[in-house]
Motif scaffolding. Structure first.
Motif, short mmCIF file in Angstrom:
data_model
loop_
_atom_site.label_atom_id
_atom_site.label_comp_id
_atom_site.label_asym_id
_atom_site.label_seq_id
_atom_site.Cartn_x
_atom_site.Cartn_y
_atom_site.Cartn_z
N TYR A 601 25.41 -13.48 19.45
CA TYR A 601 26.43 -12.46 19.21
C TYR A 601 27.28 -12.28 20.47
O TYR A 601 26.76 -12.07 21.56
CB TYR A 601 25.79 -11.13 18.82
N ARG A 602 28.61 -12.37 20.28
CA ARG A 602 29.52 -12.24 21.42
C ARG A 602 30.37 -10.99 21.24
O ARG A 602 30.98 -10.79 20.19
CB ARG A 602 30.40 -13.48 21.55
N ILE A 603 30.43 -10.18 22.31
CA ILE A 603 31.21 -8.94 22.29
C ILE A 603 32.46 -9.19 23.14
O ILE A 603 32.35 -9.43 24.35
CB ILE A 603 30.40 -7.76 22.88
N PRO A 604 33.65 -9.17 22.54
CA PRO A 604 34.88 -9.53 23.28
C PRO A 604 35.08 -8.78 24.59
O PRO A 604 35.56 -9.36 25.57
CB PRO A 604 35.99 -9.20 22.27
N SER A 605 34.74 -7.50 24.60
CA SER A 605 34.99 -6.69 25.80
C SER A 605 33.85 -6.77 26.83
O SER A 605 33.91 -6.10 27.86
CB SER A 605 35.24 -5.23 25.41
N ILE A 606 32.80 -7.56 26.54
CA ILE A 606 31.73 -7.80 27.52
C ILE A 606 31.78 -9.27 27.92
O ILE A 606 31.38 -10.14 27.13
CB ILE A 606 30.33 -7.45 26.95
N PRO A 607 32.30 -9.58 29.09
CA PRO A 607 32.47 -10.98 29.51
C PRO A 607 31.16 -11.76 29.44
O PRO A 607 30.10 -11.26 29.80
CB PRO A 607 32.96 -10.86 30.97
N ASP A 608 31.26 -13.00 28.95
CA ASP A 608 30.13 -13.94 28.92
C ASP A 608 28.95 -13.41 28.11
O ASP A 608 27.80 -13.82 28.34
CB ASP A 608 29.66 -14.28 30.34
N SER A 609 29.20 -12.51 27.19
CA SER A 609 28.09 -11.99 26.39
C SER A 609 27.63 -13.05 25.40
O SER A 609 28.42 -13.76 24.79
CB SER A 609 28.53 -10.72 25.65
#
Length: 651
Positions: A601-609
């Motif tokens: 899961y990638r969160i756009p506002s958390i870099p490299d998530s």
């Protein structure tokens, strides 16, 4: 009060030392029923013995006598003399009243009055050994009349031939009078009577030091210290003697040759190349540069050539290598690492302390540097203290010739630690919890110094009772493993002690083989095996189980709770608008559903998530709890208990 004993076989069975001799029995009973200075009357009748004890006098005067002794021992000599006079006026027959008054006069410098009082003591009790000894001392020390002194000393030994106090005293006085051979006769008898009497041990140290036999002086002064149970003039003199003779010995012993020989033995044992190099510019007295860190094919020890205890410190560094290689052989070696998360946890814990410094006008960059340096320093203590106590025990027992170097080194290091934790500028600026933890670790070293050499520096730390109790508990845990040490057990103590002091969140203790594991992989392991049941490592299991038993429940999702700890640390100090942006981004991700067992899961506002499902759910809840708390209940995430647990874990 009268006690009547029938003289029969049973009475002699109670007092077998009388050997069926009624005269001996009378003497033994008198001694047995004596309370302090108060002697009973013992009367032999036809078939019985009556012991008369003046209970009323004892009850009335004992507290006064105790006060008299206290005055004399604490140096309140005028008060002692005044109270002694009052007691003598009431009961002139009590020999000890005269004896203590004589002691007080002697310590005031009035030797004539002292002799008069002591003679009075002997008139009432010719066998008062302390009065006899004291008069002998006065004639020997102040009147330089050794022959008269010996008359009184001989009387002491007539009363009690194996009195090691008297034998030691006579020996010291004879030595001071220049009669060494006679002195040694008495001192050897004193040592035979009590091999642990610290005064006699120090007397031998003193004689050896004056004859430039520093090895024997060091040995006997250390023995004297180990057998002392209080700090007084004897203790102070023995410490000075031990340090002084140790310093002399470091100039006589080629300690670096011993270190080089040990280095070669390690090289052969572990098939590693080790080199030594003098470097007067290094900041510490000795340091080990490990081959893999410096990308060399050999380990390198650098040392300051003119440091007085450098041989000990070189061996100490080599012993670190020995313990490491022993742990490696059992796949038990571990490393202490820090991450952004552990550093954030430290800053979060001591946020108020940082704010306090900023209010004083300290620039924010300086505050952060100060807090980071404290975290690093504390972690060094956390990691090194359990290892160092094992090392110092090995050095003490394996390298007897290096003990003088070891004493000087440990004494200096412990004093330095005490100073660092009691300096006003540090106390003023550093968080109390950090100072307390650092003090506790320092006390562990102080306890070992006392254990090995008898030098007690515990009070130098000005510790609280709780700190002493905790350090003592730690040291006792180390002692349980000292003699039968398992490879790598020191790492369990690192973890356990840190947990007991609530410091374990500020570092990660990882298996050397897994040193490249990310923090997320560690949390993933917790998610799949939250209680560490599949691991053969009690240190990772202990804190989690203890914390859960105390605070958790069967319906708690441990993986979510632990990810929430990371989320709380991540959002700490972040602008609320930024947190709200993240909260809405996670909500968008969640519109398609979040599968706890799915990764990526990638969160756009958390870099490299690149979050797991549980991690995403944890950040989802925490971000809304910070940014839009009134809407948390509508998210459909039943993680209230996990959130409270995560917050409690960080407090």
């Amino acid at each position: 009060m009268v006690i009547t004993h029938i003289v029969d076989d049973f009475l002699f069975e109670l007092f077998p030392e009388a050997e069926h001799d009624t005269e001996k029995l009378t003497s033994i009973l008198k001694r047995y029923y004596t309370l302090g200075p108060f002697e009973p009357e013992v009367e032999l009748k036809d078939s019985s013995i009556e012991v008369s004890i003046d209970v009323d006098r004892i009850n009335t005067d004992k507290s006064k006598f105790d006060k008299l002794v206290k005055y004399a021992e604490s140096g309140k000599l005028d008060k002692a003399i005044e109270l002694a006079n009052d007691l003598i006026e009431t009961a002139p027959n009590i020999s000890e009243y005269h004896r203590v008054r004589g002691q007080a006069y002697s310590e005031k410098g009035d030797q004539e009055e002292a002799i008069n009082s002591l003679i009075d003591a002997l008139k009432w009790n010719p066998k008062n050994e302390w009065a006899l000894l004291m008069i002998g001392n006065i004639y020997a020390r102040f009147k330089k009349d050794m022959e008269t002194a010996l008359k009184y000393f001989d009387k002491v030994l007539e009363v009690k031939p194996d009195d090691y106090h008297a034998l030691n005293n006579i020996g010291v006085q004879l030595f001071e009078a220049g009669r060494k051979e006679e002195a040694l006769e008495y001192l050897n008898k004193a040592l035979e009577a009590n091999p642990k009497y610290p005064n006699t041990l120090f007397a031998f140290a003193m004689i050896a030091y004056r004859e430039n036999d520093y090895s024997k002086a060091f040995e006997f002064s250390a023995k004297s210290l180990r057998n002392q149970d209080k700090k007084n003039e004897l203790y102070d003199n023995a410490v000075k003697m031990a340090l002084s003779s140790a310093k002399e010995l470091t100039g006589e012993i080629d300690g670096l040759s011993i270190a080089e020989e040990y280095m070669q033995s390690l090289s052969d044992r572990f098939s590693v190349d080790i080199k030594m190099e003098a470097d007067p510019e290094i900041p510490t007295a000795a340091t080990m540069q490990y081959a893999e860190v410096y990308q060399r094919n050999h380990h390198l020890i650098k040392y300051k050539p003119n440091h007085p205890a450098v041989a000990h410190l070189v061996v100490h560094e080599l012993m670190h290598l020995e313990l490491r290689e022993e742990a490696r052989a059992e796949n038990a070696n571990k490393l202490l690492t820090t991450t952004d998360s552990t550093k954030a946890s430290f800053r979060l814990t001591f946020k108020k302390d940082a704010e306090r410094l900023k209010k004083k006008g300290v620039p924010e960059s300086n505050v952060r540097g100060f807090m980071d340096s404290m975290a690093d320093g504390l972690n060094r203590q956390v990691f090194n203290t359990p290892i160092d106590v094992f090392i110092e025990d090995r050095i003490y027992n394996r390298f007897e010739e290096l003990r003088p170097f070891q004493l000087l080194s440990l004494h200096a290091n412990t004093m330095e630690g005490a100073d660092a934790n009691t300096r006003p500028d540090i106390i003023k600026n550093a968080p109390n919890k950090v100072i307390s933890a650092s003090t506790t670790y320092g006390l562990v070293h102080a306890l070992q110094l006392k254990d090995l050499f008898g030098v007690d520096l515990i009070s130098e730390f000005k510790p609280k009772r709780r700190e002493v109790e905790t350090a003592t508990k730690f040291y006792e845990e180390y002692l349980e493993h000292k003699d039968n040490k398992e490879a790598g057990i020191e790492y369990d103590l690192i973890q356990f002690w840190a947990e007991d002091l609530n410091l374990d969140r500020y570092f990660n203790l990882i298996d050397e083989r897994n040193q490249n594991n990310s923090a997320d992989s560690v949390l993933d392991k917790i998610e799949s095996d939250p209680y560490g049941l599949d691991e053969d490592d009690p240190s990772k299991d202990r804190k989690m189980k203890t914390f859960m038993e105390k605070h958790g429940g069967d319906d708690l999702n441990m993986a979510v709770a632990m990810y929430m700890v990371g989320a709380l640390q991540y959002f700490e100090g972040m602008d609320k608008a930024k947190i709200k942006e993240i909260a809405f981004d996670i909500a968008k991700v969640g519109t398609a559903g979040i599968d706890p067992k799915k990764d990526g899961y990638r969160i756009p506002s958390i870099p490299d998530s690149n979050f797991s499902g549980y991690q995403t759910l944890a950040y989802f809840y925490v971000s809304w709890a910070f940014a839009v708390p009134e809407m948390v209940s509508s998210l459909g995430l039943s993680f209230d208990k996990e959130f409270e647990l995560a917050k409690e874990y960080l407090n």
